[in-house]
Design an enzyme around this catalytic site. Sequence first.
Site, mmCIF file in Angstrom:
data_model
loop_
_atom_site.group_PDB
_atom_site.id
_atom_site.type_symbol
_atom_site.label_atom_id
_atom_site.label_comp_id
_atom_site.label_asym_id
_atom_site.label_seq_id
_atom_site.Cartn_x
_atom_site.Cartn_y
_atom_site.Cartn_z
ATOM 1 N N ALA A 189 11.251 12.557 0.958
ATOM 2 C CA ALA A 189 11.541 11.125 0.844
ATOM 3 C C ALA A 189 12.178 10.584 2.123
ATOM 4 O O ALA A 189 11.961 9.427 2.497
ATOM 5 C CB ALA A 189 12.459 10.888 -0.349
ATOM 6 N N GLY B 26 4.948 2.324 -11.365
ATOM 7 C CA GLY B 26 5.596 3.536 -11.877
ATOM 8 C C GLY B 26 5.178 3.691 -13.330
ATOM 9 O O GLY B 26 5.362 2.766 -14.122
ATOM 10 N N THR B 27 4.594 4.838 -13.669
ATOM 11 C CA THR B 27 4.110 5.004 -15.054
ATOM 12 C C THR B 27 5.290 4.995 -16.030
ATOM 13 O O THR B 27 6.442 5.218 -15.630
ATOM 14 C CB THR B 27 3.351 6.337 -15.230
ATOM 15 O OG1 THR B 27 4.288 7.412 -15.046
ATOM 16 C CG2 THR B 27 2.200 6.476 -14.237
ATOM 17 N N ARG C 267 -9.615 -18.456 -40.115
ATOM 18 C CA ARG C 267 -10.644 -17.531 -40.598
ATOM 19 C C ARG C 267 -10.492 -17.280 -42.102
ATOM 20 O O ARG C 267 -9.403 -16.944 -42.573
ATOM 21 C CB ARG C 267 -10.522 -16.204 -39.834
ATOM 22 C CG ARG C 267 -11.515 -15.149 -40.253
ATOM 23 C CD ARG C 267 -12.899 -15.462 -39.746
ATOM 24 N NE ARG C 267 -13.854 -14.423 -40.132
ATOM 25 C CZ ARG C 267 -15.165 -14.541 -39.961
ATOM 26 N NH1 ARG C 267 -15.669 -15.621 -39.413
ATOM 27 N NH2 ARG C 267 -15.973 -13.572 -40.325
ATOM 28 N N GLU D 245 -1.699 6.856 -2.934
ATOM 29 C CA GLU D 245 -2.780 7.527 -2.217
ATOM 30 C C GLU D 245 -3.571 8.370 -3.206
ATOM 31 O O GLU D 245 -3.069 8.658 -4.300
ATOM 32 C CB GLU D 245 -2.188 8.427 -1.118
ATOM 33 C CG GLU D 245 -1.434 7.620 -0.082
ATOM 34 C CD GLU D 245 -0.979 8.443 1.115
ATOM 35 O OE1 GLU D 245 -1.262 9.665 1.164
ATOM 36 O OE2 GLU D 245 -0.355 7.844 2.007
ATOM 37 N N ALA E 165 0.832 -1.201 0.000
ATOM 38 C CA ALA E 165 0.000 0.000 0.000
ATOM 39 C C ALA E 165 0.867 1.252 0.000
ATOM 40 O O ALA E 165 1.303 1.715 1.051
ATOM 41 C CB ALA E 165 -0.937 -0.028 1.204
ATOM 42 N N GLU F 136 10.553 -5.462 -9.035
ATOM 43 C CA GLU F 136 9.111 -5.304 -9.268
ATOM 44 C C GLU F 136 8.873 -4.921 -10.733
ATOM 45 O O GLU F 136 7.991 -5.470 -11.405
ATOM 46 C CB GLU F 136 8.543 -4.222 -8.338
ATOM 47 C CG GLU F 136 7.065 -3.963 -8.580
ATOM 48 C CD GLU F 136 6.443 -2.945 -7.623
ATOM 49 O OE1 GLU F 136 7.057 -2.639 -6.576
ATOM 50 O OE2 GLU F 136 5.345 -2.450 -7.927
HETATM 51 C C1 FAD Z 1 -4.630 -2.036 -11.705
HETATM 52 C C2 FAD Z 1 -3.772 -1.205 -10.788
HETATM 53 C C3 FAD Z 1 -3.150 -1.806 -9.701
HETATM 54 C C4 FAD Z 1 -2.363 -1.044 -8.835
HETATM 55 N N1 FAD Z 1 -1.814 -1.639 -7.736
HETATM 56 C C5 FAD Z 1 -1.161 -0.886 -6.822
HETATM 57 C C6 FAD Z 1 -0.694 -1.469 -5.606
HETATM 58 O O1 FAD Z 1 -0.845 -2.668 -5.360
HETATM 59 N N2 FAD Z 1 -0.092 -0.673 -4.706
HETATM 60 C C7 FAD Z 1 0.089 0.667 -4.916
HETATM 61 O O2 FAD Z 1 0.636 1.325 -4.045
HETATM 62 N N3 FAD Z 1 -0.348 1.264 -6.062
HETATM 63 C C8 FAD Z 1 -0.978 0.516 -7.017
HETATM 64 N N4 FAD Z 1 -1.435 1.093 -8.173
HETATM 65 C C9 FAD Z 1 -1.274 2.529 -8.351
HETATM 66 C C10 FAD Z 1 -0.246 2.910 -9.402
HETATM 67 O O3 FAD Z 1 1.042 2.569 -8.970
HETATM 68 C C11 FAD Z 1 -0.412 4.413 -9.704
HETATM 69 O O4 FAD Z 1 -1.661 4.560 -10.346
HETATM 70 C C12 FAD Z 1 0.706 4.961 -10.552
HETATM 71 O O5 FAD Z 1 1.921 4.990 -9.852
HETATM 72 C C13 FAD Z 1 0.401 6.379 -11.054
HETATM 73 O O6 FAD Z 1 -0.007 7.222 -10.011
HETATM 74 P P1 FAD Z 1 -1.355 8.102 -10.181
HETATM 75 O O7 FAD Z 1 -2.439 7.183 -10.585
HETATM 76 O O8 FAD Z 1 -1.523 8.883 -8.942
HETATM 77 O O9 FAD Z 1 -1.043 9.057 -11.403
HETATM 78 P P2 FAD Z 1 -0.322 10.487 -11.322
HETATM 79 O O10 FAD Z 1 0.913 10.372 -10.528
HETATM 80 O O11 FAD Z 1 -1.326 11.516 -10.922
HETATM 81 O O12 FAD Z 1 0.065 10.716 -12.842
HETATM 82 C C14 FAD Z 1 -0.856 11.266 -13.812
HETATM 83 C C15 FAD Z 1 -0.094 11.406 -15.135
HETATM 84 O O13 FAD Z 1 0.964 12.359 -14.962
HETATM 85 C C16 FAD Z 1 2.185 11.774 -15.367
HETATM 86 N N5 FAD Z 1 3.291 12.264 -14.551
HETATM 87 C C17 FAD Z 1 3.358 12.315 -13.197
HETATM 88 N N6 FAD Z 1 4.553 12.784 -12.805
HETATM 89 C C18 FAD Z 1 5.263 13.005 -13.940
HETATM 90 C C19 FAD Z 1 6.594 13.477 -14.215
HETATM 91 N N7 FAD Z 1 7.448 13.794 -13.222
HETATM 92 N N8 FAD Z 1 6.989 13.592 -15.500
HETATM 93 C C20 FAD Z 1 6.142 13.272 -16.515
HETATM 94 N N9 FAD Z 1 4.889 12.815 -16.319
HETATM 95 C C21 FAD Z 1 4.460 12.679 -15.056
HETATM 96 C C22 FAD Z 1 2.007 10.279 -15.172
HETATM 97 O O14 FAD Z 1 2.914 9.547 -15.962
HETATM 98 C C23 FAD Z 1 0.568 10.103 -15.611
HETATM 99 O O15 FAD Z 1 0.512 10.002 -17.011
HETATM 100 C C24 FAD Z 1 -2.187 0.343 -9.077
HETATM 101 C C25 FAD Z 1 -2.798 0.929 -10.195
HETATM 102 C C26 FAD Z 1 -3.574 0.177 -11.040
HETATM 103 C C27 FAD Z 1 -4.224 0.856 -12.225
#
Ligand code: FAD
Length: 378
Positions: free
Chosen positions: A179, A365-366, A269, A128, A125, A243
């Site tokens: 951090a 991490g996106t 097909r 947030e 977890a 991970e």
């Molecule tokens: C199916 C699923 C399972 C998940 N499981 C877990 C889990 O088990 N535990 C957990 O803790 N989390 C989990 N997550 C959460 C996931 O790790 C986050 O959704 C992800 O890290 C992105 O955070 P956010 O959704 O807040 O997007 P945001 O951080 O709000 O990002 C929004 C957009 O802005 C972009 N962006 C943000 N910062 C920057 C930057 N510095 N430079 C360029 N672009 C940027 C992002 O790439 C994204 O396109 C899960 C998510 C999903 C969809």
Amino acid sequence: MIERTIFNEDHDRFRDMVRAFAQKSVIPHLIRWDEAGAVDRDVWRQCGELGMLCPAIPVDYGGAGADRLFSMIVLEELAPLGGLGISLAMHSDIVAPYLVAFGTEEVRRKYLPLMARGEAIGALAMSEPIAGSDLKAIRTTATKAGDGYILSGSKIFISNGTECGLAVVAAKTDPRADAKGVSLFVVDATMPGFARGRKLKKVGLKAQDTAELFFNEVHVPASHRLGEENQGFAYMMRELPWERMQIAIAAIASAIQALAMTIEYARERQAFGKAVLDFQNTRFKLAELKSELQIAQVFVDRCMELVLDDGLDATTAAMAKYWCTDLQCKVVDECLQFFGGYGYMHEYPISRAWVDARAQKIYGGTNEIMKDIISRSL
Ligand SMILES: Cc1cc2nc3c(=O)[nH]c(=O)nc-3n(C[C@H](O)[C@H](O)[C@H](O)COP(=O)(O)OP(=O)(O)OC[C@H]3O[C@@H](n4cnc5c(N)ncnc54)[C@H](O)[C@@H]3O)c2cc1C
């Protein structure tokens, strides 16, 4: 395809066992699990009995003390089938390693054997509502109180959240620091104040349990802190390459599976009096995808050798995660096209592969954050 050289006979036997398990106990239930929004709880215990949970955890704590190639095999066989592979990886190869590396002996002895048997499911977890990519901005706090901490806050998008028996939770022990103010705790789901929110409805990975978690002044004993206070971020950075590698492994295995089912379909097909596979467009497009997947597989296997030598750095892991998941999304999209309208129907596995793939570019991490990490090495 180029012969893979990272596996030995033990790995091959284990793969046969996992594949047989998938045929018998996973594939027949996929559509039902998707509709129910959950896998049968008993499947976890079955995986535990077969040694598919926590294979890399030391024998002393209930694991098999095996190398991480066994974890790779579980992922390669199950991730292409839907959310179960990702859920098991989260449990066995993300949560359990935190306990092994940083947990107190009390915590290891209490939870790891339960996890290896599938009796307690692990969650991680971190995210947030206000902080996902920017993890240092989390607002969950852990305030010292007697021999322990009071944990308050909420988490979102937590895999295994609804079913978890324990969660590794990131919280601020020094809210003024960024951090350097983050610590990690093992929160037992039976601790008073721990609550689960709704199970989140997702566009894909429908059977995978993703939920919100709430911590309403949860008293967490000091023995449940992982490692040193305020070192949580450093620990996360240490664990994240593996991970991310797991996401890359799942990506390539899923894309290879999508390509295989597409070749089979296109061969059967008929259109304009011949098989769809006989159109030059089909053959060229599938040839491109096959080439890219072969190149990706060689890279993933080489990265796995680095994992085994404890030498996979953050930059290379970020490359693997971003590039392989981008490729997965491209492959499943282009494959779906060859199914025509049938590809858009839920009962066709290619449609599920397509929706399931999308999350891969987001979690762990996106892919934008991956490029940011890589760019720091330029
Ligand atoms: C199916 C699923 C399972 C998940 N499981 C877990 C889990 O088990 N535990 C957990 O803790 N989390 C989990 N997550 C959460 C996931 O790790 C986050 O959704 C992800 O890290 C992105 O955070 P956010 O959704 O807040 O997007 P945001 O951080 O709000 O990002 C929004 C957009 O802005 C972009 N962006 C943000 N910062 C920057 C930057 N510095 N430079 C360029 N672009 C940027 C992002 O790439 C994204 O396109 C899960 C998510 C999903 C969809």
